[in-house]
Design a protein around this motif. Structure first.
Motif, PDB file in Angstrom:
ATOM      1  N   ILE A 166     -19.586   7.217  37.476  1.00 46.57           N
ATOM      2  CA  ILE A 166     -19.882   6.096  38.377  1.00 46.57           C
ATOM      3  C   ILE A 166     -21.366   6.006  38.726  1.00 46.57           C
ATOM      4  N   ASP A 226     -11.206  -0.047  46.252  1.00 43.63           N
ATOM      5  CA  ASP A 226     -12.444  -0.254  45.507  1.00 43.63           C
ATOM      6  C   ASP A 226     -12.816   0.986  44.695  1.00 43.63           C
ATOM      7  N   GLN A 227     -12.711   2.164  45.297  1.00 50.02           N
ATOM      8  CA  GLN A 227     -13.032   3.396  44.581  1.00 50.02           C
ATOM      9  C   GLN A 227     -12.111   3.594  43.384  1.00 50.02           C
ATOM     10  N   GLN A 269     -13.147   1.041  40.625  1.00 48.05           N
ATOM     11  CA  GLN A 269     -14.447   1.361  40.049  1.00 48.05           C
ATOM     12  C   GLN A 269     -14.396   2.623  39.186  1.00 48.05           C
ATOM     13  N   THR A 270     -13.717   3.655  39.672  1.00 40.50           N
ATOM     14  CA  THR A 270     -13.720   4.941  38.972  1.00 40.50           C
ATOM     15  C   THR A 270     -12.733   4.979  37.815  1.00 40.50           C
ATOM     16  N   MET A 290     -13.561   0.327  35.784  1.00 36.93           N
ATOM     17  CA  MET A 290     -14.888  -0.246  35.522  1.00 36.93           C
ATOM     18  C   MET A 290     -15.861   0.807  34.997  1.00 36.93           C
ATOM     19  N   ALA A 291     -15.731   2.037  35.477  1.00 37.37           N
ATOM     20  CA  ALA A 291     -16.621   3.102  34.995  1.00 37.37           C
ATOM     21  C   ALA A 291     -16.420   3.353  33.507  1.00 37.37           C
ATOM     22  N   ALA A 297      -5.520  -0.110  38.759  1.00 41.71           N
ATOM     23  CA  ALA A 297      -6.745   0.258  38.038  1.00 41.71           C
ATOM     24  C   ALA A 297      -6.415   0.582  36.584  1.00 41.71           C
TER      25      ALA A 297
END
Length: 231
Positions: free
Chosen positions: A62, A107-108, A111-112, A115-116, A158
């Motif tokens: 990230i 969100d975490q 993202q992790t 998206m990462a 996710a």
């Protein structure tokens, strides 16, 4: 695929570590990517007990600066990357409900766990060659076919996003003959999966090792136990 350069994220423990162990045992140049170098060194010591050799790469998925530094290191040491296994992920204990979770938890997770992986892939693509492979550690929790509900919904959505990213990347990489696939390791006995999980790390890692090393594999598919499963 003898002697390939293979990078595994989140590789100092659990499924990632077992993937590294199995691939290095087969004779590949395996890069054990971890955000904590001390834990990475401890993991290498465990491998050395079995006379297995791997290489540490510091990589926080990230942190874009960390990714760029890792790309530079792989470029200088190996000049290419044959297989990228995007394995790193988080499962937050606070993840209980999409309606009640703190927004940071959602969100975490996104993202992790999704998206990462896209960001890591985009940065490493300069090192890919014809025939390179990208492998995503996904989950049945991200399936759009299986029943939903009952556990870690932010993690699950996710992984759904990661599955969508896998399919789109597979399409975009077709002309370069680079395969992109996702796999579900199942419920595995790890820090994330817990002691009551029915599957071993060896079982969880097997499909990733197969996707990395089989002579021929398809692209844009989702696998469990080396068999295609519905998205």
């Amino acid at each position: 695929m003898e002697g390939k350069v293979i990078l595994v994220t989140g590789a100092n423990k659990g499924i990632g570590f077992e993937i590294v162990r199995q691939l290095a045992k087969l004779g590949h140049e395996v890069l054990l990517a971890t955000r904590d170098e001390q834990k990475g060194r401890e993991a290498l010591i465990e491998l050395q007990k079995e006379n297995i050799t791997a290489h540490i790469i510091r990589l926080d998925i990230i942190d874009e600066g960390s990714i760029k530094a890792a790309v530079s290191q792989v470029q200088q040491q190996f000049g290419k990357l044959d297989v990228l296994i995007n394995n790193a992920a988080i499962l937050l204990k606070e993840d209980q409900s999409l309606l009640k979770n703190n927004w940071l938890t959602i969100d975490q997770s996104l993202q992790t766990d999704a998206m990462a992986q896209l960001m890591v892939t985009r940065h490493f693509q300069s090192l890919f060659t014809k025939g390179s492979r990208i492998i995503m550690t996904s989950s049945g929790g991200g399936s759009m076919s299986d029943p939903v509900g009952g556990w870690s919904p932010a993690y699950c959505i996710a992984k759904s996003l990661l599955n969508a990213i896998t399919r789109h990347l597979a399409y975009e990489y077709t002309q370069q003959q680079i395969s992109v696939n996702a796999f579900c390791p199942g419920w595995v006995k790890t820090d994330m999966g817990g002691k009551s999980a029915p599957r071993s790390v060896q079982q969880g890692a097997d499909t990733a090792v197969w996707l990395a090393t089989a002579e021929k594999i398809p692209t844009g598919q989702f696998f469990r136990d080396r068999k295609e499963i519905p998205w």
